[in-house]
Design a protein around this motif. Structure first.
Motif, mmCIF file in Angstrom:
data_model
loop_
_atom_site.group_PDB
_atom_site.id
_atom_site.type_symbol
_atom_site.label_atom_id
_atom_site.label_comp_id
_atom_site.label_asym_id
_atom_site.label_seq_id
_atom_site.Cartn_x
_atom_site.Cartn_y
_atom_site.Cartn_z
ATOM 1 N N ARG A 3 0.832 -1.206 0.000
ATOM 2 C CA ARG A 3 0.000 0.000 0.000
ATOM 3 C C ARG A 3 0.872 1.264 0.000
ATOM 4 O O ARG A 3 0.598 2.221 -0.712
ATOM 5 C CB ARG A 3 -0.920 -0.035 1.220
ATOM 6 N N GLU A 4 1.940 1.267 0.800
ATOM 7 C CA GLU A 4 2.833 2.413 0.851
ATOM 8 C C GLU A 4 3.534 2.631 -0.495
ATOM 9 O O GLU A 4 3.734 3.758 -0.922
ATOM 10 C CB GLU A 4 3.878 2.245 1.963
ATOM 11 N N TYR A 5 3.887 1.546 -1.165
ATOM 12 C CA TYR A 5 4.512 1.664 -2.476
ATOM 13 C C TYR A 5 3.518 2.233 -3.491
ATOM 14 O O TYR A 5 3.893 3.013 -4.363
ATOM 15 C CB TYR A 5 5.060 0.319 -2.950
ATOM 16 N N SER A 6 2.251 1.849 -3.364
ATOM 17 C CA SER A 6 1.211 2.393 -4.230
ATOM 18 C C SER A 6 1.065 3.904 -4.022
ATOM 19 O O SER A 6 0.931 4.666 -4.986
ATOM 20 C CB SER A 6 -0.114 1.686 -3.959
ATOM 21 N N ILE A 7 1.133 4.343 -2.782
ATOM 22 C CA ILE A 7 1.066 5.770 -2.473
ATOM 23 C C ILE A 7 2.284 6.487 -3.058
ATOM 24 O O ILE A 7 2.170 7.567 -3.641
ATOM 25 C CB ILE A 7 0.956 6.000 -0.951
ATOM 26 N N TYR A 8 3.451 5.880 -2.937
ATOM 27 C CA TYR A 8 4.678 6.447 -3.490
ATOM 28 C C TYR A 8 4.573 6.599 -5.014
ATOM 29 O O TYR A 8 4.947 7.634 -5.568
ATOM 30 C CB TYR A 8 5.863 5.553 -3.107
ATOM 31 N N ARG A 9 4.030 5.585 -5.692
ATOM 32 C CA ARG A 9 3.866 5.658 -7.153
ATOM 33 C C ARG A 9 2.902 6.781 -7.547
ATOM 34 O O ARG A 9 3.123 7.480 -8.540
ATOM 35 C CB ARG A 9 3.362 4.326 -7.695
ATOM 36 N N THR A 10 1.835 6.946 -6.768
ATOM 37 C CA THR A 10 0.876 8.023 -7.055
ATOM 38 C C THR A 10 1.536 9.386 -6.881
ATOM 39 O O THR A 10 1.324 10.291 -7.691
ATOM 40 C CB THR A 10 -0.359 7.907 -6.146
ATOM 41 N N LEU A 11 2.368 9.536 -5.853
ATOM 42 C CA LEU A 11 3.092 10.792 -5.668
ATOM 43 C C LEU A 11 4.024 11.060 -6.844
ATOM 44 O O LEU A 11 4.142 12.185 -7.317
ATOM 45 C CB LEU A 11 3.909 10.761 -4.375
ATOM 46 N N LYS A 12 4.706 10.021 -7.320
ATOM 47 C CA LYS A 12 5.600 10.174 -8.468
ATOM 48 C C LYS A 12 4.815 10.607 -9.707
ATOM 49 O O LYS A 12 5.265 11.467 -10.458
ATOM 50 C CB LYS A 12 6.345 8.871 -8.757
ATOM 51 N N LEU A 13 3.638 9.990 -9.923
ATOM 52 C CA LEU A 13 2.804 10.384 -11.064
ATOM 53 C C LEU A 13 2.340 11.829 -10.939
ATOM 54 O O LEU A 13 2.309 12.572 -11.924
ATOM 55 C CB LEU A 13 1.595 9.459 -11.179
ATOM 56 N N SER A 38 -8.991 6.657 -11.109
ATOM 57 C CA SER A 38 -9.170 5.316 -10.552
ATOM 58 C C SER A 38 -9.406 5.445 -9.052
ATOM 59 O O SER A 38 -9.029 6.447 -8.428
ATOM 60 C CB SER A 38 -7.947 4.427 -10.823
ATOM 61 N N GLU A 39 -10.025 4.451 -8.506
ATOM 62 C CA GLU A 39 -10.314 4.435 -7.066
ATOM 63 C C GLU A 39 -9.009 4.412 -6.263
ATOM 64 O O GLU A 39 -8.891 5.059 -5.230
ATOM 65 C CB GLU A 39 -11.180 3.223 -6.723
ATOM 66 N N ASN A 44 -5.211 7.111 -2.609
ATOM 67 C CA ASN A 44 -3.826 7.489 -2.336
ATOM 68 C C ASN A 44 -3.679 9.001 -2.185
ATOM 69 O O ASN A 44 -2.960 9.474 -1.305
ATOM 70 C CB ASN A 44 -2.904 6.984 -3.449
ATOM 71 N N ILE A 45 -4.357 9.760 -3.034
ATOM 72 C CA ILE A 45 -4.303 11.223 -2.932
ATOM 73 C C ILE A 45 -4.906 11.688 -1.609
ATOM 74 O O ILE A 45 -4.377 12.591 -0.962
ATOM 75 C CB ILE A 45 -5.019 11.884 -4.129
ATOM 76 N N GLN A 46 -6.005 11.070 -1.199
ATOM 77 C CA GLN A 46 -6.616 11.445 0.083
ATOM 78 C C GLN A 46 -5.683 11.124 1.247
ATOM 79 O O GLN A 46 -5.607 11.885 2.220
ATOM 80 C CB GLN A 46 -7.969 10.747 0.257
#
Length: 117
Positions: A3-13, A38-39, A44-46
């Motif tokens: 989950r943390e890696y998913s948040i990191y990828r969203t920040l990179k995007l 996407s959900e 992740n943004i929230q």
């Protein structure tokens, strides 16, 4: 960790977004490399908003998508409203993992002091 890696990828995007051009009249921003709807990205943004890594730059901006060939769609140009987010200093530090480097340097210093004693 997943989950943390998913948040990191969203920040990179989010950090790769840029304004390609501003359409007139109305100062309409055309954003390149915008976050896909996407959900997962919304959650992740929230989470990043809650942690202080992003902040809302513009609230409830009319949003639409161009056709795959880059032309404007026929009919209604804007289909929904979304926020535009920007990264804060904390967000940039999370992307560059500055906090982790600081912790590792303190640990290395403490180990060095312990070895010399």
């Amino acid at each position: 960790m997943k989950r943390e890696y998913s948040i990191y990828r969203t920040l990179k995007l989010l950090s790769k977004q840029r304004v390609a051009l501003v359409l007139q009249p109305g100062n309409v921003w055309v954003i390149e490399k915008a976050l896909p709807d996407s959900e997962e990205h919304l959650e992740n943004i929230q989470t990043c908003l809650m942690r202080g890594w992003v902040e809302i730059l513009n609230d409830s901006v009319p949003t639409g998508q161009l056709k795959p060939d880059g032309s404007l769609p026929e009919g209604e140009l804007f289909q929904k409203k979304k926020h535009i987010y920007r990264l804060t200093d904390g967000g940039w530090n999370a992307i560059h993992r500055s906090h982790m480097l600081a912790i590792l340097s303190v640990i290395a210093t403490l180990v060095g002091i312990a070895v010399t004693l």
